[in-house]
Design an enzyme around this catalytic site. Structure first.
Site, PDB file in Angstrom:
ATOM      1  CG  ASP A 202      27.852  31.905  35.095  1.00 35.40           C
ATOM      2  OD1 ASP A 202      27.849  32.974  34.445  1.00 35.40           O
ATOM      3  OD2 ASP A 202      27.516  31.821  36.290  1.00 35.40           O
ATOM      4  CG  ASN A 210      31.445  43.730  34.668  1.00 35.67           C
ATOM      5  OD1 ASN A 210      31.987  44.034  33.603  1.00 35.67           O
ATOM      6  ND2 ASN A 210      30.275  43.111  34.729  1.00 35.67           N
ATOM      7  CG  HIS A 215      29.830  47.838  34.082  1.00 36.41           C
ATOM      8  ND1 HIS A 215      30.108  48.544  35.251  1.00 36.41           N
ATOM      9  CD2 HIS A 215      29.107  46.761  34.466  1.00 36.41           C
ATOM     10  CE1 HIS A 215      29.561  47.921  36.276  1.00 36.41           C
ATOM     11  NE2 HIS A 215      28.949  46.835  35.828  1.00 36.41           N
ATOM     12  CG  ASP A 219      29.224  45.882  27.887  1.00 40.40           C
ATOM     13  OD1 ASP A 219      28.773  45.090  28.758  1.00 40.40           O
ATOM     14  OD2 ASP A 219      28.789  47.040  27.703  1.00 40.40           O
ATOM     15  CD  GLU A 246      27.605  36.743  35.002  1.00 43.21           C
ATOM     16  OE1 GLU A 246      26.748  37.578  34.671  1.00 43.21           O
ATOM     17  OE2 GLU A 246      27.915  36.499  36.188  1.00 43.21           O
TER      18      GLU A 246
END
Ligand SMILES: [Mg+2]
Length: 341
Positions: A202, A210, A215, A219, A246
């Site tokens: 993770d 974020n 965002h 990404d 994630e």
């Protein structure tokens, strides 16, 4: 208008040819003349005749000899012949005609009605054969068209399958592919009695990332992490997939817990080594990951869900202990035999 049908008339006497031609005169027919057997054979080579009207009595090569030569040639073998003869009393001649493949007879002097009837029958047969051939060609074309479409469809299906097994954002296998491969490798390792290791990881404090960078940057971060993890999968059966938002998961068949620990540590260092700035992370100033590891030799009564649960447990503990680390967790069910215990 339909194409005229070719008919060959053969007779050594020009006046007979003229009479025949006159009797057969019709816009649907194209009459070709020959005044000897030799000439008839020559004409046969450069035309596609529906019917040959063949005089029996001719000097040099008579009608029967001509017919025999026609029957010995593959190209002309099946062209129907109507023998035209004045000699209707000699039964022997008639049988000779059938021997050489004759189809019918007409007697001189020609009865126009009879001639018309017989020719019409053969023309009808010829038309039907042509229609059949056209249908066959049409069907062949359809079949090859269908074959092409099918090949195209298979290609599309394959592409679709590939797309549906990959994660749209990162391009690595998605959860669906992960589940499928875990099942496949689980069964394979059960057969081969080898350990199957699983790492679930993770990205640490990804929500903070974020929130701070947006965002799109999030990404981009996930893509870079995925790419670096994917590059670490060295053996053909090793697979890294995007497990959730994630979260990533690596399937490592035939890898012991010790081997999986080495891979996990290497993953941790690799992601940190990307040096993706993460100013709002309480762990480090760059993006880091936490990992859970589990490993098992699959045996009956134990399922791949147990393995996932154990790796998840390891991940949870790694986060509890301060993140940016890996923790290994044993596969709990009694039926599972841990390879390291
Ligand atoms: Mg003659």
């Amino acid at each position: 208008m339909t194409t005229p049908i070719d008919i060959l008339i053969v007779d050594d006497r020009p006046e007979n040819l003229l009479t025949l031609e006159h009797l057969l005169d019709s816009p649907e027919l194209r009459i070709v003349r020959a005044n000897s057997g030799q000439e008839a054979l020559a004409r046969l080579l450069d035309h596609d005749f529906a019917l040959v009207l063949l005089d029996v009595q001719m000097p040099e090569m008579d009608g029967f000899e001509t017919a025999e030569l026609m029957r010995s040639n593959k190209r002309t073998r099946n062209i129907p012949i109507i023998f035209v003869t004045a000699n209707h009393t000699e039964r022997q001649h008639i049988f000779r005609g059938y021997d050489s493949g004759a189809v019918d007879y007409l007697f001189k002097p020609l009865d126009p009605q009879m001639l018309f009837c017989k020719v019409r029958i053969f023309l009808e047969i010829h038309r039907q054969r042509q229609a059949l051939q056209a249908k066959t060609r049409e069907l062949d074309a359809r079949i090859s068209e269908l074959n092409m479409l099918q090949a195209e469809l298979e290609k599309k299906n394959h592409q679709l399958q590939l797309l549906s097994s990959l994660d749209g954002l990162t391009g690595i296998p998605n959860r669906r592919q992960f589940d499928e491969m875990l099942g496949v490798e689980w069964n394979r390792m059960a057969r081969e009695k080898l350990p199957l290791s699983l790492i679930i990881l993770d990205v640490d404090h990804f929500k903070n990332y974020n929130d701070r960078y947006g965002h799109l940057a999030g990404d981009c971060c996930l893509r870079r992490v995925a790419e670096s993890l994917d590059a670490m999968m060295r053996r053909p059966a090793d697979m890294i997939a995007r497990y959730g938002g994630e979260e990533f998961a690596a399937i490592l068949p035939g890898t012991s817990i010790e081997g999986a620990q080495i891979v996990a540590e290497s993953m941790r260092l690799t992601v940190a080594g990307l040096e993706i700035e993460h100013a709002d992370s309480p762990v480090q100033s760059v993006v880091t990951v936490s990992l859970g590891i589990s490993s098992v030799i699959p045996i009956p009564g134990c399922t791949s869900s147990d393995l996932i649960q154990a790796a998840d447990q390891g991940l949870y503990q790694a986060k509890q202990a301060g993140r940016d680390r890996w923790v290994r967790a044993d596969c709990v069910p009694v039926a599972c035999k841990s390879p390291w215990s």
